[in-house]
Design an enzyme around this catalytic site. Structure first.
Site, PDB file in Angstrom:
ATOM      1  N   SER A  84      -3.106  -7.981   2.526  1.00  0.00           N
ATOM      2  CA  SER A  84      -3.249  -7.410   4.225  1.00  0.00           C
ATOM      3  C   SER A  84      -3.728  -9.666   4.072  1.00  0.00           C
ATOM      4  O   SER A  84      -3.293  -9.498   5.135  1.00  0.00           O
ATOM      5  CB  SER A  84      -4.775  -6.958   3.853  1.00  0.00           C
ATOM      6  OG  SER A  84      -4.080  -5.924   3.329  1.00  0.00           O
ATOM      7  N   ARG A 144      -1.329  -5.513  -8.504  1.00  0.00           N
ATOM      8  CA  ARG A 144      -0.773  -6.380  -8.480  1.00  0.00           C
ATOM      9  C   ARG A 144      -0.216  -7.119  -9.586  1.00  0.00           C
ATOM     10  O   ARG A 144      -0.296  -6.841 -10.771  1.00  0.00           O
ATOM     11  CB  ARG A 144      -0.772  -7.187  -7.470  1.00  0.00           C
ATOM     12  CG  ARG A 144      -0.385  -5.871  -5.471  1.00  0.00           C
ATOM     13  CD  ARG A 144      -0.974  -7.099  -4.891  1.00  0.00           C
ATOM     14  NE  ARG A 144      -2.618  -7.258  -4.559  1.00  0.00           N
ATOM     15  CZ  ARG A 144      -3.324  -7.192  -3.487  1.00  0.00           C
ATOM     16  NH1 ARG A 144      -3.036  -8.017  -2.787  1.00  0.00           N
ATOM     17  NH2 ARG A 144      -4.229  -7.185  -4.225  1.00  0.00           N
ATOM     18  N   LYS A 152     -17.993  -6.988   6.466  1.00  0.00           N
ATOM     19  CA  LYS A 152     -16.523  -7.391   6.151  1.00  0.00           C
ATOM     20  C   LYS A 152     -16.381  -7.741   7.355  1.00  0.00           C
ATOM     21  O   LYS A 152     -15.917  -6.612   7.819  1.00  0.00           O
ATOM     22  CB  LYS A 152     -15.869  -6.819   4.792  1.00  0.00           C
ATOM     23  CG  LYS A 152     -14.536  -7.322   4.510  1.00  0.00           C
ATOM     24  CD  LYS A 152     -14.400  -6.629   3.243  1.00  0.00           C
ATOM     25  CE  LYS A 152     -12.628  -7.100   2.636  1.00  0.00           C
ATOM     26  NZ  LYS A 152     -12.350  -6.352   0.921  1.00  0.00           N
ATOM     27  N   HIS A 203       0.749  -1.947  -0.294  1.00  0.00           N
ATOM     28  CA  HIS A 203      -0.093  -0.049   0.059  1.00  0.00           C
ATOM     29  C   HIS A 203       1.346   1.387   0.369  1.00  0.00           C
ATOM     30  O   HIS A 203       0.537   2.138  -0.757  1.00  0.00           O
ATOM     31  CB  HIS A 203      -1.169   0.189   1.011  1.00  0.00           C
ATOM     32  CG  HIS A 203      -1.906  -1.010   1.500  1.00  0.00           C
ATOM     33  ND1 HIS A 203      -1.914  -2.102   2.352  1.00  0.00           N
ATOM     34  CD2 HIS A 203      -2.562  -1.317   0.321  1.00  0.00           C
ATOM     35  CE1 HIS A 203      -3.239  -2.375   2.304  1.00  0.00           C
ATOM     36  NE2 HIS A 203      -2.970  -2.225   1.011  1.00  0.00           N
TER      37      HIS A 203
HETATM   38  P1  ADP Z   1     -10.024  -3.886  -0.469  1.00  0.00           P
HETATM   39  O1  ADP Z   1     -10.330  -4.413   0.806  1.00  0.00           O
HETATM   40  O2  ADP Z   1     -10.929  -2.352  -1.373  1.00  0.00           O
HETATM   41  O3  ADP Z   1      -9.284  -4.634  -1.684  1.00  0.00           O
HETATM   42  P2  ADP Z   1      -7.035  -3.452   0.373  1.00  0.00           P
HETATM   43  O4  ADP Z   1      -6.848  -2.443   1.638  1.00  0.00           O
HETATM   44  O5  ADP Z   1      -6.394  -5.388   0.376  1.00  0.00           O
HETATM   45  O6  ADP Z   1      -9.020  -2.885   0.293  1.00  0.00           O
HETATM   46  O7  ADP Z   1      -6.243  -2.308  -0.601  1.00  0.00           O
HETATM   47  C1  ADP Z   1      -6.435  -1.672  -1.195  1.00  0.00           C
HETATM   48  C2  ADP Z   1      -6.093  -1.316  -2.433  1.00  0.00           C
HETATM   49  O8  ADP Z   1      -4.673  -1.401  -1.906  1.00  0.00           O
HETATM   50  C3  ADP Z   1      -6.398  -2.205  -3.720  1.00  0.00           C
HETATM   51  O9  ADP Z   1      -6.004  -1.506  -4.680  1.00  0.00           O
HETATM   52  C4  ADP Z   1      -5.053  -2.728  -3.816  1.00  0.00           C
HETATM   53  O10 ADP Z   1      -5.486  -4.035  -4.985  1.00  0.00           O
HETATM   54  C5  ADP Z   1      -4.018  -2.875  -3.391  1.00  0.00           C
HETATM   55  N1  ADP Z   1      -3.021  -3.201  -3.191  1.00  0.00           N
HETATM   56  C6  ADP Z   1      -3.122  -4.073  -1.633  1.00  0.00           C
HETATM   57  N2  ADP Z   1      -1.904  -4.920  -1.752  1.00  0.00           N
HETATM   58  C7  ADP Z   1      -0.958  -3.634  -2.876  1.00  0.00           C
HETATM   59  C8  ADP Z   1       0.397  -4.668  -3.272  1.00  0.00           C
HETATM   60  N3  ADP Z   1       0.651  -5.397  -2.156  1.00  0.00           N
HETATM   61  N4  ADP Z   1       0.694  -4.125  -3.704  1.00  0.00           N
HETATM   62  C9  ADP Z   1       0.283  -2.838  -4.573  1.00  0.00           C
HETATM   63  N5  ADP Z   1      -1.032  -2.362  -4.255  1.00  0.00           N
HETATM   64  C10 ADP Z   1      -1.745  -2.961  -3.376  1.00  0.00           C
END
Ligand code: ADP
Length: 161
Positions: free
Chosen positions: A129, A91, A42, A18
């Site tokens: 995550s 990703r 969620k 992130h």
């Molecule tokens: P959501 O529940 O909306 O998917 P996340 O917190 O999992 O929320 O992800 C928020 C954003 O960050 C999404 O656009 C996701 O693709 C991006 N993201 C999560 N992990 C990574 C990573 N390792 N590299 C780049 N972007 C990421």
């Protein structure tokens, strides 16, 4: 008018993936609002307040980043904040299908707001995550994948410190 982007997500918890996206986006936008989703359906490991605190500490050296929560329609929230764009990270190809649908729906709901995708650094393509929590719960070493505060909070959560 400053160029504002909203970066929405669960951030349960925030990872270096992130942060990679945020750092790239800071070269493009004047201000980024990290918007933590308050989704009652969620199930999250950390409460909204815990997630926000970890983000705040991880980003304390970045005055152009604000941290907030939102519920309801993301495009409504983005409009309220005068954001020009919604920021999402990409990703590998697996992200594409879902992100594509989401972006198309958001465009249909609010054509004035564009979704901007940035590609993550190669080091973080595998990192999510959920996979991180999976490793941490079993005592896997997650050092270097998350900000220091998250490292400690995860270990506390799983009774490892
Ligand atoms: P959501 O529940 O909306 O998917 P996340 O917190 O999992 O929320 O992800 C928020 C954003 O960050 C999404 O656009 C996701 O693709 C991006 N993201 C999560 N992990 C990574 C990573 N390792 N590299 C780049 N972007 C990421």
């Amino acid at each position: 008018m400053p160029d504002i982007a909203v970066y929405p997500g669960s951030f349960d918890p925030i990872t270096n993936g992130h942060l990679d996206i945020l750092q790239r986006a800071l070269k493009i936008f004047d201000k980024i609002i990290v918007a933590v989703a308050k989704n009652p359906v969620k199930k999250t490991l950390f409460t909204t307040e815990e997630r926000m605190e970890m983000i705040r500490i991880s980003l304390q050296d970045h005055p152009q980043v604000a941290i907030d929560t939102f519920d309801g329609l993301l495009v409504n929230y983005a409009k309220q904040q005068n954001a020009r764009a919604i920021l999402r990270g990409m990703r590998a190809v697996t992200d594409f299908e879902y992100e594509f649908q989401l972006a198309m729906m958001n465009r249909r709901l609010e054509p004035e707001i564009e979704t901007v995708f940035l590609m993550t650094g190669l080091r973080w393509v595998f990192l999510s995550s959920s996979i991180l929590k999976e490793a941490a719960v079993h005592g896997g070493n997650i050092e270097g994948m998350v900000p220091e505060i998250v490292f400690h909070r995860l270990r506390e959560k799983f009774g490892l410190e």
